[in-house]
Enzyme design. Structure first.
Site, PDB file in Angstrom:
ATOM      1  N   TYR A 149     -23.076  38.217   9.645  1.00 42.21           N
ATOM      2  CA  TYR A 149     -24.356  37.539   9.386  1.00 42.21           C
ATOM      3  C   TYR A 149     -24.205  36.036   9.627  1.00 42.21           C
ATOM      4  O   TYR A 149     -25.063  35.410  10.231  1.00 42.21           O
ATOM      5  CB  TYR A 149     -24.796  37.799   7.941  1.00 42.21           C
ATOM      6  CG  TYR A 149     -26.168  37.263   7.628  1.00 42.21           C
ATOM      7  CD1 TYR A 149     -27.293  38.070   7.807  1.00 42.21           C
ATOM      8  CD2 TYR A 149     -26.351  35.960   7.171  1.00 42.21           C
ATOM      9  CE1 TYR A 149     -28.564  37.586   7.527  1.00 42.21           C
ATOM     10  CE2 TYR A 149     -27.611  35.470   6.893  1.00 42.21           C
ATOM     11  CZ  TYR A 149     -28.713  36.284   7.070  1.00 42.21           C
ATOM     12  OH  TYR A 149     -29.966  35.809   6.807  1.00 42.21           O
ATOM     13  N   PHE A 179     -48.565  28.414  29.582  1.00 45.58           N
ATOM     14  CA  PHE A 179     -48.166  29.814  29.571  1.00 45.58           C
ATOM     15  C   PHE A 179     -48.902  30.463  28.395  1.00 45.58           C
ATOM     16  O   PHE A 179     -49.259  29.785  27.438  1.00 45.58           O
ATOM     17  CB  PHE A 179     -46.635  29.955  29.439  1.00 45.58           C
ATOM     18  CG  PHE A 179     -46.194  31.388  29.510  1.00 45.58           C
ATOM     19  CD1 PHE A 179     -46.349  32.110  30.687  1.00 45.58           C
ATOM     20  CD2 PHE A 179     -45.673  32.034  28.396  1.00 45.58           C
ATOM     21  CE1 PHE A 179     -45.979  33.455  30.742  1.00 45.58           C
ATOM     22  CE2 PHE A 179     -45.299  33.374  28.450  1.00 45.58           C
ATOM     23  CZ  PHE A 179     -45.460  34.082  29.619  1.00 45.58           C
ATOM     24  N   THR A 180     -49.146  31.765  28.513  1.00 45.42           N
ATOM     25  CA  THR A 180     -49.997  32.455  27.517  1.00 45.42           C
ATOM     26  C   THR A 180     -49.531  32.231  26.075  1.00 45.42           C
ATOM     27  O   THR A 180     -50.305  31.778  25.221  1.00 45.42           O
ATOM     28  CB  THR A 180     -50.022  33.967  27.810  1.00 45.42           C
ATOM     29  OG1 THR A 180     -48.672  34.422  27.959  1.00 45.42           O
ATOM     30  CG2 THR A 180     -50.812  34.273  29.077  1.00 45.42           C
ATOM     31  N   ASP A 185     -39.715  23.875  29.303  1.00 45.66           N
ATOM     32  CA  ASP A 185     -39.613  25.329  29.174  1.00 45.66           C
ATOM     33  C   ASP A 185     -38.774  25.817  30.356  1.00 45.66           C
ATOM     34  O   ASP A 185     -39.232  25.806  31.500  1.00 45.66           O
ATOM     35  CB  ASP A 185     -41.022  25.946  29.193  1.00 45.66           C
ATOM     36  CG  ASP A 185     -40.990  27.471  29.082  1.00 45.66           C
ATOM     37  OD1 ASP A 185     -39.915  28.072  29.246  1.00 45.66           O
ATOM     38  OD2 ASP A 185     -42.071  28.051  28.840  1.00 45.66           O
ATOM     39  N   LYS A 236     -35.242  36.272  30.329  1.00 44.71           N
ATOM     40  CA  LYS A 236     -35.304  35.951  31.764  1.00 44.71           C
ATOM     41  C   LYS A 236     -34.035  35.210  32.173  1.00 44.71           C
ATOM     42  O   LYS A 236     -33.203  35.743  32.882  1.00 44.71           O
ATOM     43  CB  LYS A 236     -36.532  35.092  32.046  1.00 44.71           C
ATOM     44  CG  LYS A 236     -37.821  35.864  31.902  1.00 44.71           C
ATOM     45  CD  LYS A 236     -38.725  35.241  30.896  1.00 44.71           C
ATOM     46  CE  LYS A 236     -39.970  36.079  30.689  1.00 44.71           C
ATOM     47  NZ  LYS A 236     -41.112  35.227  30.360  1.00 44.71           N
ATOM     48  N   ARG A 282     -52.632  38.673  36.021  1.00 48.90           N
ATOM     49  CA  ARG A 282     -52.512  37.270  35.617  1.00 48.90           C
ATOM     50  C   ARG A 282     -53.767  36.569  36.118  1.00 48.90           C
ATOM     51  O   ARG A 282     -53.776  35.897  37.136  1.00 48.90           O
ATOM     52  CB  ARG A 282     -51.248  36.622  36.205  1.00 48.90           C
ATOM     53  CG  ARG A 282     -49.956  37.227  35.715  1.00 48.90           C
ATOM     54  CD  ARG A 282     -49.418  36.683  34.390  1.00 48.90           C
ATOM     55  NE  ARG A 282     -50.080  37.100  33.182  1.00 48.90           N
ATOM     56  CZ  ARG A 282     -49.506  37.060  31.977  1.00 48.90           C
ATOM     57  NH1 ARG A 282     -48.266  36.672  31.838  1.00 48.90           N
ATOM     58  NH2 ARG A 282     -50.176  37.396  30.904  1.00 48.90           N
ATOM     59  N   PHE A 319     -54.881  40.435  26.660  1.00 53.39           N
ATOM     60  CA  PHE A 319     -54.270  41.134  27.798  1.00 53.39           C
ATOM     61  C   PHE A 319     -53.159  42.072  27.372  1.00 53.39           C
ATOM     62  O   PHE A 319     -52.877  43.054  28.046  1.00 53.39           O
ATOM     63  CB  PHE A 319     -53.732  40.135  28.837  1.00 53.39           C
ATOM     64  CG  PHE A 319     -52.608  39.258  28.344  1.00 53.39           C
ATOM     65  CD1 PHE A 319     -52.866  38.044  27.726  1.00 53.39           C
ATOM     66  CD2 PHE A 319     -51.289  39.647  28.499  1.00 53.39           C
ATOM     67  CE1 PHE A 319     -51.826  37.245  27.263  1.00 53.39           C
ATOM     68  CE2 PHE A 319     -50.235  38.854  28.051  1.00 53.39           C
ATOM     69  CZ  PHE A 319     -50.515  37.650  27.416  1.00 53.39           C
TER      70      PHE A 319
HETATM   71  C1  LIG Z   1     -41.610  34.684  29.284  1.00 53.86           C
HETATM   72  C2  LIG Z   1     -41.902  33.275  29.099  1.00 53.86           C
HETATM   73  C3  LIG Z   1     -42.006  32.726  27.823  1.00 53.86           C
HETATM   74  C4  LIG Z   1     -41.887  33.552  26.574  1.00 53.86           C
HETATM   75  O1  LIG Z   1     -40.630  34.171  26.471  1.00 53.86           O
HETATM   76  P1  LIG Z   1     -40.444  35.560  25.697  1.00 53.86           P
HETATM   77  O2  LIG Z   1     -38.983  35.739  25.627  1.00 53.86           O
HETATM   78  O3  LIG Z   1     -41.138  36.621  26.490  1.00 53.86           O
HETATM   79  O4  LIG Z   1     -41.067  35.402  24.355  1.00 53.86           O
HETATM   80  C5  LIG Z   1     -42.283  31.369  27.724  1.00 53.86           C
HETATM   81  N1  LIG Z   1     -42.431  30.619  28.828  1.00 53.86           N
HETATM   82  C6  LIG Z   1     -42.326  31.116  30.061  1.00 53.86           C
HETATM   83  C7  LIG Z   1     -42.506  30.226  31.238  1.00 53.86           C
HETATM   84  C8  LIG Z   1     -42.072  32.465  30.253  1.00 53.86           C
HETATM   85  O5  LIG Z   1     -41.997  32.951  31.493  1.00 53.86           O
END
Ligand SMILES: *Cc1c(COP(=O)(O)O)cnc(C)c1O
Length: 483
Positions: free
Chosen positions: A80, A132-133, A223, A266, A389, A455
């Site tokens: 932990y 971003f969303t 980001d 990613k 999108r 979405f």
């Molecule tokens: C996917 C993504 C996020 C969010 O990441 P998650 O791991 O899916 O929560 C934020 N910003 C960008 C540009 C992304 O492509």
């Protein structure tokens, strides 16, 4: 003929790895695909993966891992607090970004949640190159709003600007001046802008944005979820980066930022996320929220196995062969699609091929969701799922009317190292058939519409019987037993 050469725009993409583990795929008959998309409310997020042939929804958590990543997972130290795994990950993060302080979080949006909670106050405005969303949703949940300062070129579907993700510096200065410095908690730059086609930003533009932020003493948050594609484009097309190694480019990026956050679903081909920064005071401000929302400071909601994979995955992102694979396959996909006159976003970016649904389906008005309709139609004719999108990914206006998106895209993501050139050739073949028969495609309407990020889980129905007519035409052309 043009011959294959590394470090150049190749005439065809080349895998600098081999496949050692495979997963069997199934391709359902077209009538079963129709039934599956109807059951999923015409929302590709709600399809079951067992009904999907090629899963091109996203690169999130679906990139192929390397043998070294899988091997590292078995070394995970479960604890932990204070696990060895965390210290290995922390060292890898520090080396990769060249910044000293790291906070773990369970995925990218968790970082956005922490950032918004700590910095965004009601009435605040966050300038950025593009939203971003999940980023926008977290800022709005804290009473703030987003102002986009993108180049006019950014939302033009065909372009030869290699860096369509760049910030418009005049718009940024004007935004800061008009809302007032005290109302700007931070400026955000998204590398590899997701929603406009994975378009990169140049190092020179990023350095200029950073200079503006420093002049006004504003924090710059980057980001870096789509950093790996952006590093490739910088190395290939940014004159500033020509003589720099991938690591040197990355450290120049870090030097611009006060805070960097990323989705490790990613970047690094694992599952997790994190925040990185230079300043201990910023670190102390944010760290108190990690145990509350994520988990203890040495795991942040991640599994230790994924953390080990992430530590290796970050180091592998410094390898040109790793970061070139995605963009080069996307370019090959795009070139083949263009040969068939399928409207696609150019230049080809990262993340996936982006089909211009507005140009594909000129007869469908924005209020009937052309990108959503096209994503459903693509699944029906190919068994592949992409992601809408466009307008469905937006929010309605306060008066309830539809806010038609600036771009109406279907993203066919190519998770890294997952698909082959034959699968891409198959997709182009199906897209070409669909394009010839595009007049058959109709719009969609919501039958169940959530108020936040509709979405993800909203459900829609076709307007009229176009989906059965599309299936009938497919069977007439290919035979009833054709897949
Ligand atoms: C996917 C993504 C996020 C969010 O990441 P998650 O791991 O899916 O929560 C934020 N910003 C960008 C540009 C992304 O492509």
């Amino acid at each position: 003929m043009q011959h294959f050469a590394r470090f150049q725009a190749a005439p065809f993409p080349m895998e600098m790895h081999k496949v050692r583990v495979i997963q069997k795929l199934t391709l359902l008959p077209i009538k079963e695909r129709l039934a599956a998309i109807v059951e999923a409310g015409n929302n590709t997020f709600l399809l079951k993966n067992r009904d999907v042939f090629l899963d091109m929804l996203t690169d999130s958590g679906t990139n192929a891992m390397s043998d070294r990543q899988i091997a590292a997972m078995s070394l995970a130290d479960d604890s932990y607090a204070g696990s060895e795994t965390f210290f290995r990950l922390e060292a890898s993060v520090q080396d990769f970004f060249g910044l000293p302080f790291f906070l773990p979080a369970h995925q990218g949006r968790a970082c956005e949640h922490i950032l918004a909670k700590v910095f965004v106050k009601p009435g605040n405005v966050v300038p950025m190159n593009f939203h971003f969303t999940t980023t926008r949703a977290h800022i709005m949940e804290c009473g703030g709003r987003v102002e986009e300062c993108f180049l006019d070129e950014a939302i033009r579907s065909e372009s030869d600007n290699r860096f369509k993700g760049n910030m418009d510096l005049h718009k940024l200065e004007n935004c800061i001046a008009s809302v007032g410095i005290n109302n700007v908690p931070f400026v955000r730059v998204e590398l590899g802008t997701n929603l406009i086609g994975g378009q990169p930003i140049s190092l020179s533009n990023l350095e200029a944005v950073s200079a503006i932020c420093r002049k006004h003493q504003l924090l710059l948050v980057i980001d870096s979820s789509l950093l790996s594609d952006n590093l490739y484009f910088m190395k290939m097309f940014d004159p500033l980066c020509e003589d720099l190694s991938i690591k040197e480019i990355n450290h120049r990026i870090s030097a611009c930022a006060d805070i960097i956050y990323f989705s490790a679903r990613k970047l690094s081909s694992a599952r997790g996320g994190g925040l990185v920064m230079r300043d201990k005071l910023l670190f102390d401000k944010m760290k108190v929220l990690i145990p509350l929302y994520e988990g203890f400071l040495t795991y942040g909601g991640m599994s230790v196995r994924e953390m080990e994979a992430m530590a290796i995955g970050l180091q592998e992102t410094l390898d040109f062969d790793m970061i070139a694979h995605g963009p080069q396959f996307i370019e090959a996909f795009g070139n083949k699609a263009k040969e068939q006159n399928i409207p696609v976003i150019t230049p080809f970016g990262g993340l996936g091929l982006h089909v211009d649904a507005r140009a594909f389906l000129e007869h469908i008005p924005g209020e009937q969701y052309p990108a959503g309709a096209l994503a459903a139609a693509i699944y029906i004719v190919s068994g592949a799922r992409g992601m809408e999108r466009g307008t469905i990914s937006e929010n309605r206006n306060p008066d309830g009317s539809e806010h038609v998106a600036s771009m109406e895209l279907v993203r066919l993501a190519l998770p890294r190292r997952v698909f082959t050139l034959s699968q891409i050739t198959y997709m182009v073949d199906r897209l070409a058939w669909l394009y010839e028969n595009r007049a058959l495609i109709g719009g969609l309407t919501f039958v169940d519409e959530p108020t936040i990020m509709r979405f993800f889980i909203g459900r829609l129905a076709p307007i009229g019987d176009w989906q059965t007519r599309l299936v009938d035409k497919f069977i007439a052309d290919f035979g009833s037993d054709a897949l």
